[in-house]
Motif scaffolding. Structure first.
Motif, PDB file in Angstrom:
ATOM      1  N   THR A 152       0.815  -1.223   0.000  1.00  0.00           N
ATOM      2  CA  THR A 152       0.000   0.000   0.000  1.00  0.00           C
ATOM      3  C   THR A 152       0.849   1.274   0.000  1.00  0.00           C
ATOM      4  O   THR A 152       0.297   2.373  -0.080  1.00  0.00           O
ATOM      5  CB  THR A 152      -0.912   0.019   1.239  1.00  0.00           C
ATOM      6  N   PRO A 189      -3.042   2.276  -5.028  1.00  0.00           N
ATOM      7  CA  PRO A 189      -3.570   1.243  -5.928  1.00  0.00           C
ATOM      8  C   PRO A 189      -5.012   0.841  -5.569  1.00  0.00           C
ATOM      9  O   PRO A 189      -5.437   0.994  -4.429  1.00  0.00           O
ATOM     10  CB  PRO A 189      -2.626   0.059  -5.712  1.00  0.00           C
ATOM     11  N   VAL A 190      -5.707   0.305  -6.549  1.00  0.00           N
ATOM     12  CA  VAL A 190      -7.116  -0.071  -6.355  1.00  0.00           C
ATOM     13  C   VAL A 190      -7.248  -1.205  -5.337  1.00  0.00           C
ATOM     14  O   VAL A 190      -8.004  -1.114  -4.382  1.00  0.00           O
ATOM     15  CB  VAL A 190      -7.752  -0.484  -7.704  1.00  0.00           C
ATOM     16  N   THR A 224      -5.014  -4.238  -3.009  1.00  0.00           N
ATOM     17  CA  THR A 224      -3.740  -4.854  -2.591  1.00  0.00           C
ATOM     18  C   THR A 224      -4.057  -6.078  -1.741  1.00  0.00           C
ATOM     19  O   THR A 224      -4.960  -6.044  -0.900  1.00  0.00           O
ATOM     20  CB  THR A 224      -2.879  -3.874  -1.772  1.00  0.00           C
ATOM     21  N   GLY A 273      -4.147  -0.149 -16.860  1.00  0.00           N
ATOM     22  CA  GLY A 273      -3.930  -0.844 -15.592  1.00  0.00           C
ATOM     23  C   GLY A 273      -2.926  -1.975 -15.701  1.00  0.00           C
ATOM     24  O   GLY A 273      -2.392  -2.279 -16.776  1.00  0.00           O
ATOM     25  N   THR A 321       4.934   1.445 -10.050  1.00  0.00           N
ATOM     26  CA  THR A 321       4.558   0.899  -8.735  1.00  0.00           C
ATOM     27  C   THR A 321       5.713   0.081  -8.168  1.00  0.00           C
ATOM     28  O   THR A 321       6.085   0.247  -6.994  1.00  0.00           O
ATOM     29  CB  THR A 321       3.290   0.036  -8.882  1.00  0.00           C
ATOM     30  N   ILE A 346      -1.244  -6.996  -6.426  1.00  0.00           N
ATOM     31  CA  ILE A 346      -1.918  -5.705  -6.635  1.00  0.00           C
ATOM     32  C   ILE A 346      -2.719  -5.802  -7.930  1.00  0.00           C
ATOM     33  O   ILE A 346      -2.229  -6.353  -8.928  1.00  0.00           O
ATOM     34  CB  ILE A 346      -0.896  -4.552  -6.770  1.00  0.00           C
ATOM     35  N   ASP A 357      -4.587  -2.935 -10.277  1.00  0.00           N
ATOM     36  CA  ASP A 357      -4.632  -1.467 -10.273  1.00  0.00           C
ATOM     37  C   ASP A 357      -4.952  -0.914 -11.657  1.00  0.00           C
ATOM     38  O   ASP A 357      -4.448  -1.429 -12.672  1.00  0.00           O
ATOM     39  CB  ASP A 357      -3.271  -0.939  -9.794  1.00  0.00           C
ATOM     40  N   SER A 381      -6.681   7.272  -8.443  1.00  0.00           N
ATOM     41  CA  SER A 381      -7.166   6.312  -7.438  1.00  0.00           C
ATOM     42  C   SER A 381      -8.680   6.393  -7.262  1.00  0.00           C
ATOM     43  O   SER A 381      -9.282   7.451  -7.453  1.00  0.00           O
ATOM     44  CB  SER A 381      -6.491   6.586  -6.089  1.00  0.00           C
TER      45      SER A 381
END
Ligand code: TNX
Length: 537
Positions: free
Chosen positions: A46, A52-53, A55, A127, A153, A179, A181, A501
């Motif tokens: 995180t 991120p969407v 985790t 993504g 990321t 993740i 995302d 986000s």
């Protein structure tokens, strides 16, 4: 951040699994010399900006970079290979490891793999997914843009020393787990004003590298204004060398322009960072540099003196002269020709010296010229007054203006770019004592730059109406790279998170603590930033 228990033992085991390990660098990471090694820089899934969407951490499956870590990319994809090369370049200086890319003979060694083509609908075209275990990390995406975002990321998931430009004695942990995302909005932009003070190509490239870390995917360059004209145009050859010559910066300080060759280099460099350039030619106002260079552009045929003060709204192209449209058409044609991206920004703001009727006449001629050159027009919010076709993107900026035309444009299916000046103008002072910056829409604290929502800023402009967000950096007071960085950091990452986000993840406490970690990275990277007292750095 967290500390590891038996990390060295696991690291040793993972290296052994890998096979061949007697390089001197590998010896440095054996349990015999633990005191020389930084072991507690590990991050959690995180610890990333933008958040991120999804985790799914798994602390038992961390991966450690080592001298034998490979980079592998989707076979047959040159674009994926380029992202792999970029990743290797980011990781080599601080680790000192070689990170070979696509060395077939090393296929059993641990790797970071960049994979395409598995068609994961959930993550769309920007993504990615990230998954780490002891054997390696896999980043998957539907496109090279997605891979590049995943790589940003991954960089943030490494200890901050990864940003150093010399070898650091450090355990390079990548946190285990998964993740998923993808962005909330497809356009996350930054605008840099080259007109008020010119910033040379090398600085723009540096800025591109800095903003790419936050998944910014458009760089809007404000190329022309009253003070200076900053792009070479062959059919009007005096525009840049005269209108952008020495002394054309605000207060007569500095000057300069991009040659076509440099602009092409800029476009290519931005592409290598998965950023699209949006060039802006501001008109029919903000044009004194052009009018003072070419007398024939003036209604009375007389060239006025150049001006380098920061007044706005005093200049206008001559709406009824045929030559005006020859000029605009030539400029748009040349700019379109060297711009692969879909947009050309035609300004349209603060045209206080153009009547509403003339403004409409002008835009109704110019918007189709952009279209005829295969591009979509962007314009500051004032362009909404002419009820532009659906292809035009109005950019909301003025919190003091009447937004009803922009609301109407949204109702007519125009997508709106959101950059409310009291939140997203990172050229505003942080507080009354900030030496740099303007204050007409501020001062704007970091927390204020973070505390807004693009779908709740203007009544009548909702989630579906929004193209994205943009962080603006007008440069009346900004002369150097240090100045640019000081204003953009830390507010630009706040805008980036708002654009990327999910709204549900929006949380100041979380953001400010993640930002403190970014501060360590900026120090490593040599980025000058404002230590906002709102963050526990
Ligand atoms: C308004 S923001 C402008 C710019 C100035 C800025 C700061 C916008 C669309 N136009 O011309 O640089 O204020 O003074």
């Amino acid at each position: 951040m967290r500390t590891r228990k038996s990390l060295l033992a696991v690291l040793g085991a993972s290296l052994l699994c890998a096979g061949t390990l007697s390089t001197p660098a590998a010896a440095e990471t054996t349990p015999t010399q633990p005191e020389s090694i930084e072991v507690d820089g590990a991050r959690q899934l995180t610890d990333v900006i933008p958040a991120p969407v999804e985790t799914h951490p798994d602390e038992d499956t961390d991966f450690w970079l080592s001298p034998v870590t490979q980079i592998r990319t989707e076979p047959g994809s040159q674009q994926a290979a380029q992202v792999g090369q970029y990743l290797a370049e980011q990781l080599r200086p601080a680790t000192g490891y070689p990170f070979p890319v696509n060395k077939a003979e090393n296929s059993i060694l641990p790797a970071i793999s960049l994979e395409l083509g598995n068609n994961i609908p959930e993550i769309g075209d920007q993504g990615y997914t990230y998954e780490a275990d002891h054997q390696g990390v896999v980043i998957e995406a539907n496109t090279a843009d997605g891979l590049f975002n995943g790589v940003q990321t991954l960089r943030q998931l490494l200890p901050s020393a990864i940003g150093a430009d010399s070898i650091q004695s450090q355990v390079w942990t990548l946190p285990g787990g998964k993740i998923v995302d993808y962005p909330r909005t497809s356009y996350r932009g930054a605008m840099l004003d080259l007109a008020r003070h010119f910033h040379p190509l090398k600085d723009i490239k540096t800025y591109i590298d800095e903003i790419a870390q936050y998944k910014i995917n458009y760089l809007h360059v404000h190329l022309t204004d009253d003070q200076g004209w900053r792009i070479q145009i062959d059919s009007w050859p005096k525009l840049a060398p005269v209108g952008g010559g020495e002394g054309t910066g605000v207060d007569g300080v500095g000057g300069g322009y991009l040659t076509k060759q440099e602009y092409k280099e800029l476009v290519a460099y931005a592409q290598s960072r998965h950023i699209t350039i949006v060039p802006e030619i501001d008109m029919p106002g903000h044009v004194r540099a052009a009018m003072s260079t070419y007398a024939k552009l003036n209604c009375d045929g007389v060239a006025p003196e150049p001006r380098t003060d920061i007044e706005v709204g005093y200049s206008s192209l001559c709406i009824d002269k045929e030559i005006t449209y020859e000029f605009v058409s030539d400029v748009i044609e040349e700019v379109a020709e060297m711009t692969p991206g879909p947009y050309i920004h035609i300004g349209g703001d603060e045209a206080h010296s153009t009547t509403a009727e003339d403004y409409r006449k002008f835009m109704n001629k110019v918007v189709p010229m952009v279209r005829a050159n295969g591009k979509r027009a962007m314009g500051w919010q004032e362009i909404s007054a002419v009820e532009p076709p659906e292809s035009v993107v109005p950019q909301y900026w003025d919190p003091n203006g009447d937004p009803s035309d922009v609301v109407d444009a949204a109702a007519n299916a125009n997508k709106i770019l959101m950059s409310p000046a009291d939140r997203a103008y990172v050229d505003q002072k942080y507080n009354e004592d900030t030496e740099l910056g303007l204050s007409w829409a501020g001062p704007t604290t970091l927390k204020e730059s973070y505390s807004w929502d693009p779908a709740e800023t203007v009544d009548g402009i909702g989630e579906d109406d929004i193209l994205g967000v943009e962080a603006e950096l007008f440069s009346e007071t900004l002369r150097s790279m240090d100045d640019i960085e000081f204003m953009a950091f830390p507010r630009l990452p706040a805008i980036a998170e708002i654009g990327w986000s999910p709204k549900s993840s929006h949380d100041w406490d979380s953001f400010s603590s993640r930002l403190a970690d970014q501060g360590e990275r900026w120090q490593q990277q040599g980025i000058n930033f404002y230590r906002s007292p709102q963050v526990d750095w």
